[in-house]
Design a protein around this motif. Structure first.
Motif, PDB file in Angstrom:
ATOM      1  N   ILE A   1       4.545   6.180   2.047  1.00 60.64           N
ATOM      2  CA  ILE A   1       3.134   5.255   2.943  1.00 60.64           C
ATOM      3  C   ILE A   1       2.365   4.199   3.048  1.00 60.64           C
ATOM      4  CG2 ILE A   1       0.906   6.397   1.234  1.00 60.64           C
ATOM      5  CD1 ILE A   1      -0.094   8.116   3.635  1.00 60.64           C
ATOM      6  N   GLY A   2       2.854   3.703   2.504  1.00 59.12           N
ATOM      7  CA  GLY A   2       2.933   2.654   2.167  1.00 59.12           C
ATOM      8  C   GLY A   2       3.134   1.578   1.084  1.00 59.12           C
ATOM      9  N   PRO A   3       3.389   0.630   0.773  1.00 61.76           N
ATOM     10  CA  PRO A   3       3.844  -0.854   0.117  1.00 61.76           C
ATOM     11  C   PRO A   3       4.109  -0.382  -1.483  1.00 61.76           C
ATOM     12  CG  PRO A   3       3.171  -1.945   1.307  1.00 61.76           C
ATOM     13  CD  PRO A   3       1.869  -0.683   1.726  1.00 61.76           C
ATOM     14  N   ALA A   4       2.668   0.217  -2.077  1.00 60.89           N
ATOM     15  CA  ALA A   4       2.455   0.998  -3.579  1.00 60.89           C
ATOM     16  C   ALA A   4       2.979   1.938  -3.628  1.00 60.89           C
ATOM     17  CB  ALA A   4       0.776   0.943  -3.942  1.00 60.89           C
ATOM     18  N   THR A   5       3.479   2.959  -2.558  1.00 65.21           N
ATOM     19  CA  THR A   5       4.004   4.211  -3.432  1.00 65.21           C
ATOM     20  C   THR A   5       5.426   4.471  -3.072  1.00 65.21           C
ATOM     21  OG1 THR A   5       2.341   5.637  -1.835  1.00 65.21           O
ATOM     22  CG2 THR A   5       4.085   6.529  -1.803  1.00 65.21           C
ATOM     23  N   ALA A   6       6.141   3.058  -1.863  1.00 69.63           N
ATOM     24  CA  ALA A   6       7.300   2.276  -2.111  1.00 69.63           C
ATOM     25  C   ALA A   6       7.604   1.956  -2.967  1.00 69.63           C
ATOM     26  CB  ALA A   6       6.980   1.517  -0.666  1.00 69.63           C
ATOM     27  N   LYS A   7       7.175   1.222  -4.017  1.00 67.24           N
ATOM     28  CA  LYS A   7       7.307   0.140  -4.544  1.00 67.24           C
ATOM     29  C   LYS A   7       7.474   1.506  -6.284  1.00 67.24           C
ATOM     30  CE  LYS A   7       6.126  -2.826  -8.415  1.00 67.24           C
ATOM     31  NZ  LYS A   7       4.514  -3.982  -9.068  1.00 67.24           N
ATOM     32  N   THR A   8       6.491   2.443  -6.306  1.00 65.58           N
ATOM     33  CA  THR A   8       6.893   3.594  -7.157  1.00 65.58           C
ATOM     34  C   THR A   8       8.279   4.480  -6.828  1.00 65.58           C
ATOM     35  OG1 THR A   8       4.201   3.724  -7.391  1.00 65.58           O
ATOM     36  CG2 THR A   8       5.816   5.462  -8.344  1.00 65.58           C
ATOM     37  N   ALA A   9       7.995   4.306  -5.476  1.00 68.90           N
ATOM     38  CA  ALA A   9       9.492   5.701  -5.346  1.00 68.90           C
ATOM     39  C   ALA A   9      11.210   4.386  -5.897  1.00 68.90           C
ATOM     40  CB  ALA A   9      10.304   5.723  -3.497  1.00 68.90           C
ATOM     41  N   GLU A  10      10.687   3.049  -5.824  1.00 65.81           N
ATOM     42  CA  GLU A  10      11.775   2.658  -6.052  1.00 65.81           C
ATOM     43  C   GLU A  10      12.291   2.468  -7.694  1.00 65.81           C
ATOM     44  OE1 GLU A  10      10.662  -1.020  -3.546  1.00 65.81           O
ATOM     45  OE2 GLU A  10      11.607  -0.252  -1.766  1.00 65.81           O
TER      46      GLU A  10
END
Length: 558
Positions: free
Chosen positions: A492-501
């Motif tokens: 949904i957004g950069p913070a969530t993407a960072k956690t996924a990575e």
């Protein structure tokens, strides 16, 4: 009194509704069918349509299927077994329920007028004086071609003939073979070649186009186009046949209207951007509903897996004081940062016998559209919704600073989760407001999903996963393991993407703004581009989960 409104009693004959459930898509049930289902005491349904109709039945309905097995639906949604002898015939099941004064719904696939046994059951009702009615449904022979993008008639008004290959006589084949109209053949996958041979033997040209559709109107639908002379080879080359599932019913349409060139333009259903994709929606069940509905509109099959459970705060006194403060005029504003916050306040209101009128004189803010909709459903129209980014930062962008001249009260009530960030609190204080930051609910990790779901997640059984927060990433990995590397990861957004990575996941899709509906739209756009690329390259359109092992992309090590 209409038979649809008559009250059944134990001493009077019941009433039977013969109901057409359509070819498989739950959305094709008629309004009249849904009305009848909500009033049924007993639901007798064929296995193919049981899941289509049972969701509309009332709590407590007794459900019987083709094997004679039964279950009793309770108000909480659970089922209790009811002993019924196996292998009872349909007419006896219908009659026994109706003799007991019950309101019975007998649901059949397609339309009752084309069902093999429905007329016999109607006659049985008539012979015993049991009132019945018929609620027509969309016949598979009509609905499936429509979903396959195969019109049955054109401006020239060609004849349309319907043939059941299992019961068609030699005379029937001769008549349709001599015709130049459209022929709609109901048959099975492994009998398509034989039906094509019958038509050719009866006079149809071998190069006559035809389409064959299996699982029509569902997200498992698949259509092949060929000619009468090549269909057997086409199914063999597609590795569809031979197959142990060769007895699956299909609809074959023979005639010029089933030509592949026209299907390329008219295949509206199978060309949806996420058609047939199994999409994992790891959210609380209440939050997943609107997202799942949107995914279905793109042709996807959403699978909801709760990763977060919402529970009351451990110490409710703070929340109780804040709600009382709303009523006594302690606050100028109340700010809702989630649907769960709305739900928590609403439940506390109901506990005290309050309703939306308690918000009179208080300004209400909502962090985004979904939260605003939850408030509107409560009867409260928010005064402030972010005009830009739907987040705490976006809300602060539009929040007015405290003005002692125009604002008689300087305090804001902020009901939130126990793990919420301090961004909004700090921003409001900077704008001059006093904030009562109250824990309205707790979020805890949900229980692990069933074993088959965990295996599908880790084994590549899902085509995509939608992550709507960092916590959904952490919790899903914690309760079910990491999604397979063929699975499309959408955040949904950069913070969530960072956690996924950080958890070793490759992010393929990110929403242009933090909104679950924008996230679903971004995934649909990804699917559409993927489909277009495959078609332009001359490759078959496949789902991500159908990739061969050799084509899987490696993801970076965690």
């Amino acid at each position: 009194m209409s038979p649809t409104t008559a009250v059944s009693t134990a001493c009077a004959p019941g009433h039977v509704t013969f109901l057409g459930a359509g070819p498989g898509d739950p959305g094709l049930l008629t309004l009249r069918a849904v009305e009848a289902l909500t009033r049924a005491d007993v639901l007798i349904a064929e296995p193919e349509v049981l899941d289509v109709v049972r969701t509309h039945a009332k709590a407590g309905v007794t459900v019987l299927d083709a094997t004679g097995s039964s279950e009793q639906a309770s108000p909480d949604g659970s089922s209790t077994a009811v002993a019924v002898p196996a292998l009872r015939d349909w007419a006896n099941l219908v009659m026994e329920a109706a003799r007991g004064g019950k309101r019975v719904v007998r649901a059949v696939t397609g339309d009752p007028g084309l069902d093999t046994y429905a007329a016999e059951e109607m006659l049985a009702c008539a012979s015993e004086g049991i009132t019945f009615e018929v609620v027509p449904g969309i016949a598979a022979a009509v609905g499936v071609p429509a979903y396959a993008g195969v019109p049955l008639r054109d401006e020239h008004g060609a004849d349309v003939r319907f043939v059941d290959a299992a019961t068609a006589s030699e005379r029937c084949w001769t008549e349709v073979g001599a015709s130049d109209g459209t022929v709609v053949v109901s048959t099975t996958l492994d009998a398509v070649g034989a039906a094509a041979g019958e038509l050719v033997a009866a006079g149809r040209k071998p190069d006559t186009p035809l389409s064959v559709t299996v699982a029509g109107t569902t997200t498992r639908q698949k259509t092949w186009t060929a000619t009468l002379g090549t269909i057997a080879q086409t199914l063999k080359q597609a590795k569809v046949l031979p197959s142990p599932e060769g007895n699956r019913p299909v609809i074959a349409v023979v005639g010029e209207r089933s030509a592949a060139a026209q299907r390329d333009q008219l295949s509206w259903f199978e060309s949806k951007p996420l058609f047939g994709w199994r999409v994992l929606v790891p959210r609380t069940k209440e939050q997943a509903a609107s997202l799942s509905d949107q995914l279905r509109s793109y042709g996807a099959v959403p699978h909801e897996v709760p990763t977060i459970a919402v529970e009351p705060p451990r110490t409710p006194q703070q929340m109780e004081r804040a709600v009382k403060g709303l009523v006594t005029g302690r606050y100028e504003w109340i700010a809702f940062t989630s649907v769960n916050a709305v739900k928590a306040v609403r439940e506390k209101f109901e506990e005290y016998g309050l309703d939306a009128r308690a918000f009179a004189g208080i300004k209400v803010a909502a962090v985004g559209d979904q939260t605003a909709q939850a408030l509107i459903a409560f009867g409260v129209k928010p005064d402030l919704v972010p005009s830009g980014e739907q987040s705490a930062a976006g809300l602060l962008e539009d929040w007015p600073p405290y003005d002692p001249v125009f604002d008689p009260i300087d305090r804001v009530f902020l009901p939130r989760a126990d793990i919420a960030t301090e961004t909004l609190v700090a921003g409001l204080i900077e704008l001059g407001w006093e904030v009562d930051d109250v824990t309205a609910y707790r979020t805890v990790r949900a229980s692990p999903p069933p074993a088959e779901t965990r295996e599908a997640i880790k084994g590549g059984g899902f085509d995509a996963v939608l992550f709507t927060s960092s916590s959904t990433v952490r919790n899903l990995v914690g309760i079910a393991g990491k999604p397979h590397n063929v699975t499309v990861i959408a955040c949904i957004g950069p913070a969530t993407a960072k956690t996924a990575e950080e958890h070793g996941l490759r992010v393929d899709v990110m929403a242009p703004e933090p909104s679950v509906l924008k996230l679903a739209a971004a995934l649909a756009d990804f699917g559409a581009k993927r489909r277009t690329a495959a078609i332009e390259a001359g490759d078959p359109v496949t789902r991500p989960s159908e990739r061969r092992p050799g084509s899987r992309r490696r993801r970076a090590a965690p």
